[in-house]
Scaffold this motif. Structure first.
Motif, PDB file in Angstrom:
ATOM      1  N   UNK A 149      24.736   5.066 -12.597  1.00 27.73           N
ATOM      2  CA  UNK A 149      26.037   4.885 -11.928  1.00 27.73           C
ATOM      3  C   UNK A 149      27.103   5.759 -12.570  1.00 27.73           C
ATOM      4  N   UNK A 150      27.097   5.822 -13.898  1.00 29.44           N
ATOM      5  CA  UNK A 150      28.085   6.660 -14.584  1.00 29.44           C
ATOM      6  C   UNK A 150      27.871   8.142 -14.291  1.00 29.44           C
ATOM      7  N   UNK A 151      26.627   8.557 -14.179  1.00 28.17           N
ATOM      8  CA  UNK A 151      26.361   9.968 -13.890  1.00 28.17           C
ATOM      9  C   UNK A 151      26.816  10.333 -12.478  1.00 28.17           C
ATOM     10  N   UNK A 152      26.750   9.380 -11.558  1.00 25.66           N
ATOM     11  CA  UNK A 152      27.196   9.637 -10.183  1.00 25.66           C
ATOM     12  C   UNK A 152      28.709   9.568 -10.074  1.00 25.66           C
ATOM     13  N   UNK A 153      29.310   8.614 -10.797  1.00 25.91           N
ATOM     14  CA  UNK A 153      30.758   8.449 -10.758  1.00 25.91           C
ATOM     15  C   UNK A 153      31.265   8.026  -9.390  1.00 25.91           C
ATOM     16  N   UNK A 154      32.566   8.125  -9.191  1.00 21.13           N
ATOM     17  CA  UNK A 154      33.215   7.861  -7.909  1.00 21.13           C
ATOM     18  C   UNK A 154      32.847   6.546  -7.257  1.00 21.13           C
ATOM     19  N   UNK A 155      32.534   6.629  -5.956  1.00 17.68           N
ATOM     20  CA  UNK A 155      32.239   5.438  -5.155  1.00 17.68           C
ATOM     21  C   UNK A 155      30.978   4.731  -5.626  1.00 17.68           C
ATOM     22  N   UNK A 156      29.999   5.493  -6.127  1.00 11.33           N
ATOM     23  CA  UNK A 156      28.760   4.887  -6.617  1.00 11.33           C
ATOM     24  C   UNK A 156      29.058   4.011  -7.828  1.00 11.33           C
ATOM     25  N   UNK A 157      29.839   4.529  -8.764  1.00 10.78           N
ATOM     26  CA  UNK A 157      30.191   3.762  -9.956  1.00 10.78           C
ATOM     27  C   UNK A 157      30.999   2.523  -9.587  1.00 10.78           C
ATOM     28  N   UNK A 158      31.931   2.674  -8.671  1.00  8.21           N
ATOM     29  CA  UNK A 158      32.758   1.536  -8.241  1.00  8.21           C
ATOM     30  C   UNK A 158      31.895   0.458  -7.575  1.00  8.21           C
ATOM     31  N   UNK A 159      31.002   0.872  -6.661  1.00  8.06           N
ATOM     32  CA  UNK A 159      30.124  -0.096  -5.988  1.00  8.06           C
ATOM     33  C   UNK A 159      29.202  -0.777  -6.996  1.00  8.06           C
ATOM     34  N   UNK A 160      28.686   0.001  -7.930  1.00 10.40           N
ATOM     35  CA  UNK A 160      27.800  -0.549  -8.957  1.00 10.40           C
ATOM     36  C   UNK A 160      28.533  -1.588  -9.795  1.00 10.40           C
ATOM     37  N   UNK A 161      29.734  -1.276 -10.229  1.00 13.35           N
ATOM     38  CA  UNK A 161      30.496  -2.230 -11.044  1.00 13.35           C
ATOM     39  C   UNK A 161      30.780  -3.515 -10.279  1.00 13.35           C
ATOM     40  N   UNK A 162      31.115  -3.392  -8.995  1.00 13.76           N
ATOM     41  CA  UNK A 162      31.382  -4.580  -8.181  1.00 13.76           C
ATOM     42  C   UNK A 162      30.145  -5.458  -8.093  1.00 13.76           C
ATOM     43  N   UNK A 163      28.999  -4.833  -7.830  1.00 17.76           N
ATOM     44  CA  UNK A 163      27.744  -5.579  -7.743  1.00 17.76           C
ATOM     45  C   UNK A 163      27.368  -6.190  -9.093  1.00 17.76           C
ATOM     46  N   UNK A 164      27.638  -5.461 -10.185  1.00 18.09           N
ATOM     47  CA  UNK A 164      27.378  -6.000 -11.526  1.00 18.09           C
ATOM     48  C   UNK A 164      28.181  -7.274 -11.774  1.00 18.09           C
ATOM     49  N   UNK A 165      29.462  -7.254 -11.426  1.00 16.60           N
ATOM     50  CA  UNK A 165      30.304  -8.435 -11.616  1.00 16.60           C
ATOM     51  C   UNK A 165      29.811  -9.600 -10.768  1.00 16.60           C
ATOM     52  N   UNK A 166      29.374  -9.290  -9.545  1.00 17.80           N
ATOM     53  CA  UNK A 166      28.847 -10.348  -8.689  1.00 17.80           C
ATOM     54  C   UNK A 166      27.619 -10.993  -9.319  1.00 17.80           C
ATOM     55  N   UNK A 167      26.726 -10.186  -9.852  1.00 17.21           N
ATOM     56  CA  UNK A 167      25.516 -10.714 -10.500  1.00 17.21           C
ATOM     57  C   UNK A 167      25.892 -11.503 -11.749  1.00 17.21           C
ATOM     58  N   UNK A 168      26.749 -10.956 -12.575  1.00 14.10           N
ATOM     59  CA  UNK A 168      27.104 -11.600 -13.838  1.00 14.10           C
ATOM     60  C   UNK A 168      27.778 -12.949 -13.611  1.00 14.10           C
ATOM     61  N   UNK A 169      28.767 -12.988 -12.732  1.00 15.87           N
ATOM     62  CA  UNK A 169      29.521 -14.230 -12.507  1.00 15.87           C
ATOM     63  C   UNK A 169      28.810 -15.111 -11.480  1.00 15.87           C
ATOM     64  N   UNK A 170      28.469 -14.535 -10.330  1.00 17.51           N
ATOM     65  CA  UNK A 170      27.889 -15.321  -9.250  1.00 17.51           C
ATOM     66  C   UNK A 170      26.554 -15.946  -9.606  1.00 17.51           C
ATOM     67  N   UNK A 171      25.674 -15.185 -10.211  1.00 16.34           N
ATOM     68  CA  UNK A 171      24.375 -15.735 -10.570  1.00 16.34           C
ATOM     69  C   UNK A 171      24.473 -16.682 -11.758  1.00 16.34           C
ATOM     70  N   UNK A 172      25.427 -16.480 -12.646  1.00 11.88           N
ATOM     71  CA  UNK A 172      25.583 -17.376 -13.794  1.00 11.88           C
ATOM     72  C   UNK A 172      26.017 -18.768 -13.336  1.00 11.88           C
ATOM     73  N   UNK A 173      26.798 -18.811 -12.280  1.00 11.90           N
ATOM     74  CA  UNK A 173      27.256 -20.106 -11.766  1.00 11.90           C
ATOM     75  C   UNK A 173      26.073 -20.885 -11.261  1.00 11.90           C
TER      76      UNK A 173
END
Length: 173
Positions: A149-173
């Motif tokens: 994601x970091x190597x791609x940057x831009x929209x890919x990095x942003x989408x990846x970070x959003x999905x990461x937060x969803x997994x971290x918070x949403x799945x932890x609940x």
């Protein structure tokens, strides 16, 4: 009944998200359309299961454990496919997708075993499920997925970070 109402609101929110994803597919660049389609499938599957969970709650006033896991066994691996689809433009290999899918299935099956089948051994099954969850979190936040994601940057990095937060918070609940 706050629980049934919560399931109803969740169902409506997921249906609205599905409508958005399906109806807006044509406005996205062709390389992202499969990802948008998968997002629509995830939210539609969740909406259907929230409807069933609401009905189950209304009938029995107990947690719809089985329906939760049926929902998750479909939607969670699809979210792993989302990581691959987003990172594919950065060179992600299918092996990353399959690793995340296998880990997610291990997480869910062992979670279900501990919650619904072998309740007297819940700690052991929960530990195995938790380890699979934390390996997924590591892979997406610090491992190969993050590097892609970091190597791609831009929209890919942003989408990846959003999905990461969803997994971290949403799945932890």
């Amino acid at each position: 009944d706050y629980v049934a109402f919560t399931f109803f609101v969740g169902c409506m929110a997921m249906l609205a998200a599905s409508a958005f994803f399906f109806l807006s597919m044509g406005s996205f660049d062709k390389k992202w359309r499969t990802s948008i389609l998968v997002s629509g499938l995830i939210t539609f599957i969740a909406a259907v299961h929230y409807w069933y969970m609401r009905d189950y709650w209304a009938a029995f006033e107990e947690s719809p454990t089985f329906f939760r896991y049926v929902d998750w066994i479909l939607t969670v691996p699809l979210m792993c496919v989302e990581f691959f689809l987003i990172l594919k433009v950065a060179g992600a290999k299918k092996s990353l997708m399959w690793r995340l899918i296998v880990l997610s299935v291990v997480m869910l099956v062992t979670g279900y075993l501990g919650e619904a089948v072998y309740r007297d051994q819940a700690q052991i099954w929960g530990l195995i499920s938790g380890i699979a969850y934390f390996v997924i979190v590591y892979d997406i936040w610090l491992g190969k997925a993050k590097k892609l994601a970091e190597s791609a940057g831009g929209a890919v990095l942003k989408a990846h970070k959003t999905l990461c937060w969803f997994v971290f918070v949403g799945w932890a609940i």
